[in-house]
Design a protein around this motif. Structure first.
Motif, PDB file in Angstrom:
ATOM      1  N   CYS A  27      86.344  48.130  76.229  1.00 25.18           N
ATOM      2  CA  CYS A  27      85.940  47.746  77.430  1.00 25.18           C
ATOM      3  C   CYS A  27      85.760  46.240  77.728  1.00 25.18           C
ATOM      4  O   CYS A  27      86.202  45.418  78.768  1.00 25.18           O
ATOM      5  CB  CYS A  27      84.408  48.318  77.790  1.00 25.18           C
ATOM      6  N   ARG A  37      86.797  48.329  86.441  1.00 25.20           N
ATOM      7  CA  ARG A  37      86.129  49.608  86.060  1.00 25.20           C
ATOM      8  C   ARG A  37      85.931  50.602  87.331  1.00 25.20           C
ATOM      9  O   ARG A  37      85.310  50.354  88.185  1.00 25.20           O
ATOM     10  CB  ARG A  37      84.761  49.189  85.350  1.00 25.20           C
ATOM     11  N   ASP A  39      84.595  54.589  88.346  1.00 21.35           N
ATOM     12  CA  ASP A  39      83.642  55.586  88.095  1.00 21.35           C
ATOM     13  C   ASP A  39      84.331  56.933  88.549  1.00 21.35           C
ATOM     14  O   ASP A  39      84.888  57.116  89.657  1.00 21.35           O
ATOM     15  CB  ASP A  39      82.307  55.549  88.929  1.00 21.35           C
ATOM     16  N   GLU A  40      84.425  57.844  87.577  1.00 12.63           N
ATOM     17  CA  GLU A  40      84.963  59.050  87.604  1.00 12.63           C
ATOM     18  C   GLU A  40      84.296  59.816  88.973  1.00 12.63           C
ATOM     19  O   GLU A  40      85.208  60.731  89.389  1.00 12.63           O
ATOM     20  CB  GLU A  40      84.933  60.147  86.468  1.00 12.63           C
ATOM     21  N   HIS A  41      83.106  59.543  89.221  1.00 10.79           N
ATOM     22  CA  HIS A  41      82.541  60.521  90.010  1.00 10.79           C
ATOM     23  C   HIS A  41      82.534  59.854  91.439  1.00 10.79           C
ATOM     24  O   HIS A  41      82.084  60.515  92.500  1.00 10.79           O
ATOM     25  CB  HIS A  41      80.991  60.489  89.812  1.00 10.79           C
ATOM     26  N   ASN A  42      83.213  58.752  91.666  1.00 15.67           N
ATOM     27  CA  ASN A  42      83.354  58.063  93.197  1.00 15.67           C
ATOM     28  C   ASN A  42      84.736  58.388  93.457  1.00 15.67           C
ATOM     29  O   ASN A  42      85.796  58.544  92.699  1.00 15.67           O
ATOM     30  CB  ASN A  42      83.074  56.580  92.947  1.00 15.67           C
ATOM     31  N   TRP A  44      88.820  56.820  94.713  1.00 14.23           N
ATOM     32  CA  TRP A  44      89.167  55.504  94.324  1.00 14.23           C
ATOM     33  C   TRP A  44      90.069  55.124  95.657  1.00 14.23           C
ATOM     34  O   TRP A  44      90.851  55.861  96.016  1.00 14.23           O
ATOM     35  CB  TRP A  44      89.911  55.665  93.008  1.00 14.23           C
ATOM     36  N   ILE A  54      88.657  53.629  82.910  1.00 12.24           N
ATOM     37  CA  ILE A  54      87.691  54.541  83.019  1.00 12.24           C
ATOM     38  C   ILE A  54      87.164  54.652  81.835  1.00 12.24           C
ATOM     39  O   ILE A  54      87.872  55.208  80.734  1.00 12.24           O
ATOM     40  CB  ILE A  54      87.998  56.176  83.954  1.00 12.24           C
ATOM     41  N   ARG A  56      84.763  57.534  79.682  1.00 14.53           N
ATOM     42  CA  ARG A  56      84.070  58.723  79.682  1.00 14.53           C
ATOM     43  C   ARG A  56      83.204  58.865  78.523  1.00 14.53           C
ATOM     44  O   ARG A  56      83.498  58.559  77.574  1.00 14.53           O
ATOM     45  CB  ARG A  56      85.074  59.816  79.599  1.00 14.53           C
ATOM     46  N   LYS A  57      81.869  59.020  78.949  1.00 16.25           N
ATOM     47  CA  LYS A  57      80.923  59.386  77.801  1.00 16.25           C
ATOM     48  C   LYS A  57      81.214  60.626  76.957  1.00 16.25           C
ATOM     49  O   LYS A  57      81.764  61.590  77.523  1.00 16.25           O
ATOM     50  CB  LYS A  57      79.600  59.409  78.232  1.00 16.25           C
TER      51      LYS A  57
END
Length: 282
Positions: A27, A37, A39-42, A44, A54, A56-57
């Protein structure tokens, strides 16, 4: 040999003693290249010829540069950021003859004999209880804190004849001199280094790693020696190429998977839906 490129590789490997640190270092590379950067949850809104990534944890990453022509396909390269290791069992304390040793589990496919008689440091993630809830902290001891000693040869005459090292018997790292009961040395050490209470440590994923740093050698600096070179050199090469490349009509994609050493079946492994889902969104 391009000494600057190799020195950058050495810096990257030294900064990545665990998969979690590898993502952190990756990163940082992308941020330096002005990548955006996501966010997968938003939702695009992607712009042409722009670098994005992206994370991912717990330890996966996809970076990509959009192309100039929609529908022109992908140029894709991948690598894995995990390495063979000895993972620490935080819940188990072992005292033998006044010496505390760590209980470990073998991760992946290490060459076990290479782990003996060398300085070992500790790195990974720690989950802490705080006033704001549960937080995740990267941890790296940097300095050596353990060693797995070989027996003297007169106590093990077969050591040079293909001796088998049993992980739960002969690969127990020595960390402290103690006769005390209670929490393990690792818990006390983490609490001191993270400046928290021992009871605030809820969980961890910690591994031992070779504390020796990467180095260049040879009369013309033609050789590189480093721990974790498989496959961190692949991760660095792919990211370096992506960060320095020019935009083309195709979308350029770099993916760093975790858990290749144990079958790739985690949520950020190569056998997950991580890459497929991101490519569909792009």
């Amino acid at each position: 040999m391009n000494n600057l490129a190799i020195k950058n590789l050495c810096t990257y490997i030294d900064a990545a003693p665990s998969p979690y640190h590898a993502i952190d270092a990756s990163c940082a590379m992308l941020d330096s290249a002005k990548a955006i950067r996501l966010d997968e949850h938003n939702s695009w809104k992607l712009e042409p010829n722009t670098l994005y990534y992206i994370a991912r944890k717990p330890a996966g990453l996809i970076a990509f540069r959009t192309g100039s022509e929609p529908g022109s396909g992908f140029l894709l390269a991948g690598a894995h950021n995990d390495v063979p290791a000895l993972k620490i069992r935080l819940e188990k304390k072992m005292i033998q003859r006044g010496m505390e040793r760590l209980a470990v589990e073998v991760y992946g496919g290490p060459i076990l004999a290479t782990w003996l008689d060398r300085p070992l440091a500790v790195a990974g993630i720690v989950m802490l209880k705080t006033d704001q809830g549960i937080t995740e902290r990267l941890f790296n001891s940097v300095k050596p804190v353990a060693i797995i000693p070989n027996l003297a040869i007169h106590l093990n005459r077969d050591v040079n004849k293909g001796f088998e090292y049993l992980p739960h018997q002969t690969l127990l790292p020595l960390v402290a001199e103690t006769e005390k009961d209670g929490d393990s040395w690792v818990t006390r050490y983490l609490a001191r280094e993270l400046e928290c209470k021992e009871t605030d440590i809820l969980a961890s994923d910690l591994m031992l790693y070779d504390a020796d740093r990467a180095f260049i050698f040879g009369p013309d600096d033609e050789f590189l020696s480093s721990p974790r070179i498989d496959n961190l050199e692949g991760c660095h090469a792919i990211l370096e190429a992506l960060c320095t490349a020019h935009a083309v009509k195709q979308k350029q994609v770099a993916v760093l998977f975790n858990a290749e050493e144990i079958g790739s079946r985690t949520r950020e492994g190569a056998d997950s839906l991580f890459l497929r889902d991101i490519l569909e969104r792009i």
